[in-house]
Design an enzyme around this catalytic site. Sequence first.
Site, PDB file in Angstrom:
ATOM      1  CG  HIS A 145      -1.984   1.016   1.226  1.00  0.00           C
ATOM      2  ND1 HIS A 145      -3.248   0.773   1.706  1.00  0.00           N
ATOM      3  CD2 HIS A 145      -2.010   2.300   0.792  1.00  0.00           C
ATOM      4  CE1 HIS A 145      -3.996   1.857   1.570  1.00  0.00           C
ATOM      5  NE2 HIS A 145      -3.253   2.802   1.033  1.00  0.00           N
ATOM      6  CG  LEU A 147       4.626   4.888  -5.804  1.00  0.00           C
ATOM      7  CD1 LEU A 147       5.365   3.939  -6.724  1.00  0.00           C
ATOM      8  CD2 LEU A 147       5.506   5.256  -4.609  1.00  0.00           C
ATOM      9  NE  ARG A 148       0.592  11.681  -2.945  1.00  0.00           N
ATOM     10  CZ  ARG A 148      -0.454  11.243  -2.244  1.00  0.00           C
ATOM     11  NH1 ARG A 148      -1.443  10.597  -2.849  1.00  0.00           N
ATOM     12  NH2 ARG A 148      -0.532  11.465  -0.959  1.00  0.00           N
ATOM     13  CG  HIS A 157     -10.166   4.266   2.495  1.00  0.00           C
ATOM     14  ND1 HIS A 157      -9.057   5.073   2.573  1.00  0.00           N
ATOM     15  CD2 HIS A 157     -11.103   4.861   3.266  1.00  0.00           C
ATOM     16  CE1 HIS A 157      -9.322   6.105   3.368  1.00  0.00           C
ATOM     17  NE2 HIS A 157     -10.558   6.006   3.790  1.00  0.00           N
ATOM     18  CG  HIS A 191      -5.488   2.264   5.661  1.00  0.00           C
ATOM     19  ND1 HIS A 191      -6.846   2.306   5.826  1.00  0.00           N
ATOM     20  CD2 HIS A 191      -5.229   2.892   4.484  1.00  0.00           C
ATOM     21  CE1 HIS A 191      -7.375   2.923   4.801  1.00  0.00           C
ATOM     22  NE2 HIS A 191      -6.428   3.289   3.972  1.00  0.00           N
ATOM     23  CG  ASP A 225      -1.984   4.899   3.710  1.00  0.00           C
ATOM     24  OD1 ASP A 225      -1.990   5.144   2.483  1.00  0.00           O
ATOM     25  OD2 ASP A 225      -2.874   5.306   4.486  1.00  0.00           O
TER      26      ASP A 225
END
Lengths: 319, 435
Positions: free
Chosen positions: B62, B65-66, B181, B234, B307
């Site tokens: 998780h 990396l934008r 999520h 998460h 995350d």
Amino acid sequence: MSAPSLGKDLVGLEPLSADQIRLILDTAEPFKEVSERPIKKVPALRGKTIVNLFFEPSTRTRISFEFAEKRLSADTVNVATAGSSVSKGETLVDTARNLEAMRIDMVVIRHGSSGAAQFLGHRIRSNVINAGDGKHEHPTQALLDILTLRDRFRKIEGLKVAICGDILHSRVARSNIWGLTKLGAQVAVCGPATLLPRNVHELGVTVLPRIEDAIQWADALNVLRLQLERMHAGFLPSLREYNRVFGVTTERLAKAPRDLLILHPGPMNRGVEIDSDVADGPHSVILPQVTNGVAVRMAVLYLLAGGSPDWSQQTGGVD
Amino acid sequence: MRPILIQGGRVIDPSRNTDEVTDLLLRDGKVEALGRDLGTPDGAELVDAAGKVVAPGLIDLHVHLREPGQEDLETVASGAMAAAAGGFSAVCAMPNTDPVTDNQAAVGFIVSQAQRAGKARVYPIGAISLGQKGQQLAEFGELVGAGAVAVSDDGKPVVSSHLMRTALEYARTFGIPVADHCEDPTLAAGGAMHEGLVSTRLGLKGVPAAAEEIMVARDILLAELTGGHVHLCHMSTRGSVELIRRAREKGLRVTSEACPHHFTLTHEACEGYDTNAKMNPPLREPEDREAIREALRDGTIDVICTDHAPHHYDAKEREFDDAPNGIIGLETALGLAITELVEGGVIDLPTLVARMSTTPARVFNLPGGTLAPGAPADVVVIDPAAPWTVDAETFYSKSRNTPFGGRELRGRADLTIVRGQAVFRRTPPGGRASD
């Protein structure tokens, strides 16, 4: 004798000691008299520049600060910006840097985000005074409430104060809880369960579920303004029901075992959280609160500027 | 490509219950052999691993990396380098890019950027729904064909139970998990931190633990209904752990992950309106942290993930309400796991390697996570005792948003090998790169 000082900023009452709170209240006492003079001005802050930075609409608090500043002979500028700084494009940190660059001495900030006053205080050398940040604190409001209580009851220790209404969204409630408990008062909160914050009892307050309980218990009621948008957000079914179940009314007060002092930070919704005959009645100190607001704010400005508590013995300006 | 002989390390491979001091030979991009007296192949690079741990490379299920879209915060290349420096040989990139990774071309772009970077492997995760809008299913078949290893709308919950049901059913065709999520958006709306005493004091709108647990419960019910594999992202609350534990007892295909910040910090970290402690799910209460630790110990929660969520310092330098959620984690995860969990007496090193390598590989069906002969030569050499102080300025990540700056940790990666090639070597202070 070394009196306690306030430090650089006043962001809330939570970080203050009982001595620091008493220092402000004691310093406010002689400032009350200044406002009764024909010429309502002392030179204490002559030459100081103060910006009143209001990111939220406010009439009462802004005017109260402005009078306090002018009566201390400070030079003041008002900046009123609707909406948050983010929606305006400039960030709060950029606003702070610009103020810093203009070498202003003090900033009074009202902002919709909790923590905004502390954020500003950590980034500029000027003194920062919190005039209300989000749902966090409104320290000068609580100080004027406590000063008003002290005027009537002579002391705060042992006093029973019930704060009634929307505690969840109220910065006035939080500052009053800190200030009153530090000075030894017993504090209760009373309101619909939807408007009480989680774990609020861990702040050292009693939770009273019904307004009738608060009236039986308290020496004074601090009745909070009900923000009308809370109803639209689903916290309440209707204002009419709020008044029926939680409104401070003459009928309810008639059952009190003793005369209750009634405070309200304003502006009031008459007929919602408080009935007009209560607000205008003999036990209401709503207007003395406003008068005390100027004195308390003069005291805070004066102390943060480095003044000593015995200012009235001095003859000249303070620098 | 030179063979690499790693000598005298404590080799830990949970996939084969290996934990012994021995040598490891890597050749032609694969694990060749494990044992003493392997000989020294011609031209082999020798790595002295005495006192070190040799393990299959860490795998992070998780990360954000934008790229594409926010390359000023992170790129596939900078993220893959940060991963390598953190001991990770592979990371899985969430699809909340701009544009969203919801089609085969977008997946292929990330695969090619990762190949060009040549650092840690980067496996794309495709979106569940087109544009992560929660309405129309993305083309899972094409996403998987282009290299996606899972699907998720991470950053956003899958609000529609119907969409989640169809995603779980449809994903079965391709043997991939659906990662969710978990957040009820109506309970979480406007929340900036965990709802509790600290949010009450700070005057910030809180997100109750129930906002996560409601969706965990729903996803478990849908996993039961569909027989699909749901992977819960998460996890942060005690209630979530209890729900997962019951689902596992029933034998449902429910896997989950937890982040170092959730087993290290609590909502107290938000004191002073520290925006580097703002994340979603938020930092919770001490009881929640303890439950996450216990779940990582007993395996209720399968894997540790980061995350990793890069943000520009400007974005965090603002009012708490307005600051974005998330912290970077690739370069602190191993140190936090060793310091908090191993030195903290929660788990031993083999369990740590299982939670950070072997099990993540199994959960997402990835290569690696094992040192079996013939497996990819993805290896990490860890100095489990090295003391170090977190200094974000030294990170390979392009972003600096961490609440752990200045924290003293023990344990970090010395050498990370991917496909038989060293992609990261720690240079000893004041010295040359180690051989």
